[in-house]
Design a protein around this motif. Structure first.
Motif, PDB file in Angstrom:
ATOM      1  N   GLU A   1       4.561   5.862   4.421  1.00 52.49           N
ATOM      2  CA  GLU A   1       4.208   6.551   5.922  1.00 52.49           C
ATOM      3  C   GLU A   1       5.604   5.515   7.161  1.00 52.49           C
ATOM      4  OE1 GLU A   1       1.189   5.419   7.335  1.00 52.49           O
ATOM      5  OE2 GLU A   1       0.158   7.690   7.295  1.00 52.49           O
ATOM      6  N   ALA A   2       5.772   4.156   6.580  1.00 52.85           N
ATOM      7  CA  ALA A   2       6.773   3.410   6.783  1.00 52.85           C
ATOM      8  C   ALA A   2       8.638   3.830   6.356  1.00 52.85           C
ATOM      9  CB  ALA A   2       7.052   1.703   5.989  1.00 52.85           C
ATOM     10  N   ARG A   3       8.545   4.654   5.229  1.00 53.83           N
ATOM     11  CA  ARG A   3       9.878   5.461   4.811  1.00 53.83           C
ATOM     12  C   ARG A   3      10.284   6.240   5.448  1.00 53.83           C
ATOM     13  NH1 ARG A   3      11.139   2.733   0.070  1.00 53.83           N
ATOM     14  NH2 ARG A   3      10.111   0.738  -0.573  1.00 53.83           N
ATOM     15  N   SER A   4       9.295   7.332   5.577  1.00 56.17           N
ATOM     16  CA  SER A   4       9.465   8.627   6.213  1.00 56.17           C
ATOM     17  C   SER A   4       9.153   8.012   7.926  1.00 56.17           C
ATOM     18  CB  SER A   4       8.645   9.517   5.863  1.00 56.17           C
ATOM     19  OG  SER A   4       7.036   8.589   5.905  1.00 56.17           O
ATOM     20  N   GLY A   5       8.517   7.635   8.641  1.00 56.90           N
ATOM     21  CA  GLY A   5       8.471   7.682   9.610  1.00 56.90           C
ATOM     22  C   GLY A   5       7.312   8.625  10.647  1.00 56.90           C
ATOM     23  N   VAL A   6       6.862   9.058   9.636  1.00 59.75           N
ATOM     24  CA  VAL A   6       6.194  10.009  10.473  1.00 59.75           C
ATOM     25  C   VAL A   6       3.901   9.857   9.080  1.00 59.75           C
ATOM     26  CG1 VAL A   6       6.973  12.111  10.801  1.00 59.75           C
ATOM     27  CG2 VAL A   6       6.336  11.648   8.346  1.00 59.75           C
ATOM     28  N   ARG A   7       3.350   9.747   9.429  1.00 59.46           N
ATOM     29  CA  ARG A   7       1.788   9.844   8.794  1.00 59.46           C
ATOM     30  C   ARG A   7       1.611  10.969   7.941  1.00 59.46           C
ATOM     31  NH1 ARG A   7      -2.796   7.668  12.023  1.00 59.46           N
ATOM     32  NH2 ARG A   7      -2.502   6.456  10.536  1.00 59.46           N
ATOM     33  N   VAL A   8       0.944  10.239   7.124  1.00 57.01           N
ATOM     34  CA  VAL A   8       0.457  11.188   6.001  1.00 57.01           C
ATOM     35  C   VAL A   8       0.127  12.871   6.433  1.00 57.01           C
ATOM     36  CG1 VAL A   8      -1.393  11.268   4.124  1.00 57.01           C
ATOM     37  CG2 VAL A   8      -0.515   9.616   4.182  1.00 57.01           C
ATOM     38  N   SER A   9      -1.025  12.729   7.085  1.00 57.44           N
ATOM     39  CA  SER A   9      -0.967  13.907   7.626  1.00 57.44           C
ATOM     40  C   SER A   9      -0.752  15.136   8.374  1.00 57.44           C
ATOM     41  CB  SER A   9      -2.508  14.016   9.125  1.00 57.44           C
ATOM     42  OG  SER A   9      -1.653  12.816   9.883  1.00 57.44           O
ATOM     43  N   THR A  10       0.334  14.455   8.521  1.00 61.99           N
ATOM     44  CA  THR A  10       2.077  14.752   9.324  1.00 61.99           C
ATOM     45  C   THR A  10       2.276  15.425   8.251  1.00 61.99           C
ATOM     46  OG1 THR A  10       1.712  13.399  11.538  1.00 61.99           O
ATOM     47  CG2 THR A  10       3.524  14.886  11.170  1.00 61.99           C
ATOM     48  N   ILE A  11       2.872  14.650   6.907  1.00 66.44           N
ATOM     49  CA  ILE A  11       3.799  15.647   6.144  1.00 66.44           C
ATOM     50  C   ILE A  11       2.740  16.564   5.468  1.00 66.44           C
ATOM     51  CG2 ILE A  11       4.152  14.884   3.604  1.00 66.44           C
ATOM     52  CD1 ILE A  11       4.713  12.000   4.683  1.00 66.44           C
ATOM     53  N   PHE A  12       1.402  16.634   5.513  1.00 64.72           N
ATOM     54  CA  PHE A  12       0.600  17.577   4.492  1.00 64.72           C
ATOM     55  C   PHE A  12       0.944  18.485   5.741  1.00 64.72           C
ATOM     56  CE2 PHE A  12      -2.924  16.811   1.388  1.00 64.72           C
ATOM     57  CZ  PHE A  12      -2.072  15.440   0.634  1.00 64.72           C
TER      58      PHE A  12
ATOM     59  N   ASP B   1       0.859  -1.113  -0.434  1.00 65.90           N
ATOM     60  CA  ASP B   1       0.429  -0.350   0.337  1.00 65.90           C
ATOM     61  C   ASP B   1       1.058   1.263  -0.038  1.00 65.90           C
ATOM     62  OD1 ASP B   1      -2.747   1.083   0.924  1.00 65.90           O
ATOM     63  OD2 ASP B   1      -1.424   1.951   2.003  1.00 65.90           O
ATOM     64  N   LEU B   2       0.865   1.918  -0.858  1.00 67.82           N
ATOM     65  CA  LEU B   2       1.532   2.926  -1.514  1.00 67.82           C
ATOM     66  C   LEU B   2       1.631   3.958  -0.283  1.00 67.82           C
ATOM     67  CD1 LEU B   2       3.947   3.859  -3.868  1.00 67.82           C
ATOM     68  CD2 LEU B   2       2.017   5.106  -4.407  1.00 67.82           C
ATOM     69  N   ASP B   3       0.232   4.808   0.444  1.00 67.70           N
ATOM     70  CA  ASP B   3       0.396   5.763   1.832  1.00 67.70           C
ATOM     71  C   ASP B   3       0.955   5.549   2.886  1.00 67.70           C
ATOM     72  OD1 ASP B   3      -0.811   7.558   0.616  1.00 67.70           O
ATOM     73  OD2 ASP B   3      -2.752   6.403   1.340  1.00 67.70           O
ATOM     74  N   HIS B   4       0.598   3.176   3.362  1.00 66.66           N
ATOM     75  CA  HIS B   4       1.949   2.777   4.424  1.00 66.66           C
ATOM     76  C   HIS B   4       3.082   2.828   4.226  1.00 66.66           C
ATOM     77  CE1 HIS B   4       2.982  -0.617   6.500  1.00 66.66           C
ATOM     78  NE2 HIS B   4       1.955  -0.397   7.261  1.00 66.66           N
ATOM     79  N   GLU B   5       3.766   2.506   2.711  1.00 67.63           N
ATOM     80  CA  GLU B   5       4.865   2.262   2.616  1.00 67.63           C
ATOM     81  C   GLU B   5       5.735   3.631   2.946  1.00 67.63           C
ATOM     82  OE1 GLU B   5       6.634  -0.337   1.214  1.00 67.63           O
ATOM     83  OE2 GLU B   5       5.571  -0.830   2.496  1.00 67.63           O
TER      84      GLU B   5
ATOM     85  N   LEU C   1      -0.369  -4.066  -5.762  1.00 66.00           N
ATOM     86  CA  LEU C   1       0.142  -2.609  -5.564  1.00 66.00           C
ATOM     87  C   LEU C   1      -0.831  -1.562  -5.258  1.00 66.00           C
ATOM     88  CD1 LEU C   1       2.362  -0.138  -4.379  1.00 66.00           C
ATOM     89  CD2 LEU C   1       2.472   0.171  -7.044  1.00 66.00           C
ATOM     90  N   ALA C   2      -1.926  -0.993  -3.778  1.00 60.51           N
ATOM     91  CA  ALA C   2      -2.482  -0.285  -3.982  1.00 60.51           C
ATOM     92  C   ALA C   2      -2.088   1.562  -3.904  1.00 60.51           C
ATOM     93  CB  ALA C   2      -3.361  -0.253  -3.041  1.00 60.51           C
ATOM     94  N   THR C   3      -2.457   2.500  -4.528  1.00 58.33           N
ATOM     95  CA  THR C   3      -1.897   3.692  -4.513  1.00 58.33           C
ATOM     96  C   THR C   3      -2.872   4.531  -3.710  1.00 58.33           C
ATOM     97  OG1 THR C   3      -3.403   4.015  -6.977  1.00 58.33           O
ATOM     98  CG2 THR C   3      -1.358   2.747  -7.215  1.00 58.33           C
TER      99      THR C   3
END
Ligand code: S3P
Length: 172
Positions: free
Chosen positions: A43-54, A37-41, A81-83
């Protein structure tokens, strides 16, 4: 350069709440493939949640990271692969998705999409006064882009997930 061999990834595209993660996971299980899952990957690679990146980098920053992760994950053969719903916004991403994947567009009505995401706090694009109207807007703008990349279009309604997966398998 080295060419990877193996079955093309099955890439799921569609709006938030279309069922990409839920259906993708079961589809992968049926096909004995790995699910990503792209969002999950991301998040795992950056160590933060999608909402935090936004929050810190804005949508633009998020899209940059999303493109980079898409480029990496879509090279893996034999996966499902889910995008993220907006992964098809960039022309370069659409090219990657079309070139490398067998692409399934999961679609649903605005009401159905809204019902499924209404209470989710990790979807920054829906943190507005009228999320249903927002979904309608996004769908209208994106529908042609989903259609453009899709090999198969599949409607997810209220049927149980395993029925949907069975049906989808017969189309692939
Ligand atoms: C987005 C969808 C989300 C996530 C981000 C942006 C979008 O993924 O990538 O919040 O632009 O539609 P899901 O489709 O998995 O919810």
């Amino acid at each position: 350069h080295l060419q990877q061999t193996g079955p093309r990834p099955i890439i799921l595209v569609g709006m938030m709440g279309a069922g990409k993660t839920t259906i993708g996971r079961q589809l992968a299980r049926e096909l004995k493939r790995e699910f990503m899952d792209l969002d999950h990957e991301l998040e795992a690679r950056s160590g933060v949640r999608v909402s935090t990146i936004f929050e810190f980098e804005g949508e633009q920053g998020f899209r940059k990271r999303e493109s980079a992760v898409l480029d990496i994950c879509s090279r893996q053969t034999g996966i499902v692969l889910a995008t993220g719903g907006g992964a098809i916004l960039s022309e370069a991403n659409r090219q990657i998705i079309k070139d490398r994947g067998i692409v399934v567009y999961l679609c649903a009505t605005v009401d159905e999409l809204y019902r499924r995401v209404a209470r989710d706090r990790n979807r920054p694009l829906l943190q507005t006064a009228d999320p249903r109207a927002r979904i309608q807007e996004l769908l209208q703008a994106r529908e042609p882009l989903y259609e453009e990349v899709a090999d198969v279009r599949f409607e997810t309604g209220s049927a149980p997930v395993h029925h949907a997966v069975r049906h989808l398998l017969s189309l692939l």
